[in-house]
Structure formats: C-alpha cells, structure tokens
Enzyme design. Structure first.
Site, PDB file in Angstrom:
ATOM      1  N   GLY A 154       9.680  -7.264  -3.212  1.00  0.00           N
ATOM      2  CA  GLY A 154       8.709  -8.308  -3.504  1.00  0.00           C
ATOM      3  C   GLY A 154       7.309  -7.728  -3.522  1.00  0.00           C
ATOM      4  O   GLY A 154       7.124  -6.557  -3.873  1.00  0.00           O
ATOM      5  N   CYS A 155       6.336  -8.503  -3.137  1.00  0.00           N
ATOM      6  CA  CYS A 155       4.939  -8.077  -3.153  1.00  0.00           C
ATOM      7  C   CYS A 155       4.746  -6.768  -2.391  1.00  0.00           C
ATOM      8  O   CYS A 155       5.092  -6.675  -1.217  1.00  0.00           O
ATOM      9  CB  CYS A 155       4.063  -9.159  -2.534  1.00  0.00           C
ATOM     10  N   PHE A 156       4.187  -5.767  -3.074  1.00  0.00           N
ATOM     11  CA  PHE A 156       4.057  -4.468  -2.401  1.00  0.00           C
ATOM     12  C   PHE A 156       3.005  -4.465  -1.306  1.00  0.00           C
ATOM     13  O   PHE A 156       3.028  -3.605  -0.432  1.00  0.00           O
ATOM     14  CB  PHE A 156       3.845  -3.318  -3.385  1.00  0.00           C
TER      15      PHE A 156
END
Length: 209
Positions: free
Chosen positions: A36-38
């Site tokens: 998901g969001c890094f």
C-alpha cells in the site's frame, strides 16, 4: 628506495580493496515489499532493528523512470513499493516477511485500506532464488496457520527494476509528521490491520500502532 616502496604500497591498494568487497557486500541484503502507501510501510520497517536503509519507489511495471503522478493514475503496471536494505546478521529475511504480512491486509486484492487500484496492491518482490523460496514457503505456512479467515492473495514475484520515488516522498513520515499521522488515521490502516490480525497485528515491528 622510499619512493619505490611507496609505489609498491599504492599498487597493492586496489587488490586489497577488491578482496575486501565480497565480505563487505555479504553484510547487506536487499528486499522489496509492496504494502500500500509507501509512506506507511517505510515508517514501519524503519523501526526494525537490522534494517539499514529504506527507499520508497515504484516497481513491477512497464515504463522506465515513472513519476508518482503516472503511477497513481494507473496504467503503468507499477506498484508503490519499499526497497529495504538489511543486515542478515541482525534480522533475517524470514523475520522481515513476518513483519510484512502482519502490517498489511494480504486478503485484499484491490489495493490497501483507503488506497485502491493496482498501484496499491500488496506484492512481495524476491531479489534472489532463496528469497523466492522463502516467500512462497512463508505464504503457504501462513495460509495453513488459521491466523486469517480469508485466502491470502498477495502475489510473490521476481524483483523487477526499482525506481526511487521523488525526494519529497522519502521519509515523508519524518518530514511531515502531522500530515502523515492524519493520513494514516483517516485511511484506516491501523484499524484494518488489527481487524485482520488481532493480537498479532504488527508482529515483528516494535512500537505502538
């Protein structure tokens, strides 16, 4: 005579450097995880002892040097991911796998939490045959463990070229702590991870979540 000895000493230096490289290289390994969001996965993995460096970026797609705008728009095949350099003497790849699984929702094939689409899918990118074998074994064991009540859909792939994300994405959670914490809370990441994993949420990652 002194000049001749100095010249011999200098001539030996490249050899000494060359000999020292394999031993030095063996101290560091690289793993790549998409969760998901890094911003979030970077902040989690930075807490693990033995992790030496993390880099947010893009991988798995068709185009070279993609931008955040291109990847988030979809169609490039790239996924937001994290490159993790670690000291295997302090933390094993298997331990990193444990931390990864328990910090994401591996039963969601459509993205992660509030972030939807291909660029936010979970994926393990193995950087060596040994990692590929370990990742597959870990996924199989986890599926049999009964820890989650839905099929684990996270794919395991051979690592592709990794492209660093723009500078403002690196260590975002440190540069913009208020905005980062607000985003993470509003996205429901921690809430969902705890729903999926219960008391094992964030297993292998120190600190409170």
């Amino acid at each position: 005579m002194i000049a001749r000895k100095a010249a011999k000493a200098l001539a030996v230096l490249p050899l000494l450097y060359a000999v020292s490289q394999p031993a030095q290289a063996a101290e560091t390994e690289t793993a790549i995880f998409a969760g998901g969001c890094f911003w979030c996965i970077e902040s989690d993995f930075d807490k693990i002892e033995g992790v030496l460096e993390t880099t947010s970026g893009y991988t798995g797609g068709r185009s070279a040097n993609p931008t955040y705008k291109q990847v988030s728009a979809g169609g490039t095949g790239h996924i937001e991911a994290l490159e993790v350099k670690f000291d295997p003497a302090k933390v094993s790849y298997e331990e990193l796998l444990t931390a990864f699984w328990h910090s994401v929702d591996p039963t969601d094939a459509g993205g992660q939490f509030c972030d939807r689409g291909e660029s936010y899918q979970t994926t393990i990118f193995a950087t060596s045959p040994a990692q590929l074998k370990a990742a597959k074994a870990s996924k199989k064991a986890l599926g049999k463990s009964g820890e989650v009540n839905r099929p684990i859909v996270t794919p395991i792939r051979t690592a592709a070229p990794f492209y660093d994300a723009e500078d403002y994405h690196q260590n975002y959670y440190e540069k913009n702590p208020i905005r980062y914490k607000f985003y993470r809370y509003r996205c429901g990441r921690d809430q969902r991870v705890k729903q999926v994993w219960g008391p094992n949420a964030y297993k292998g990652i120190p600190g409170e979540h």
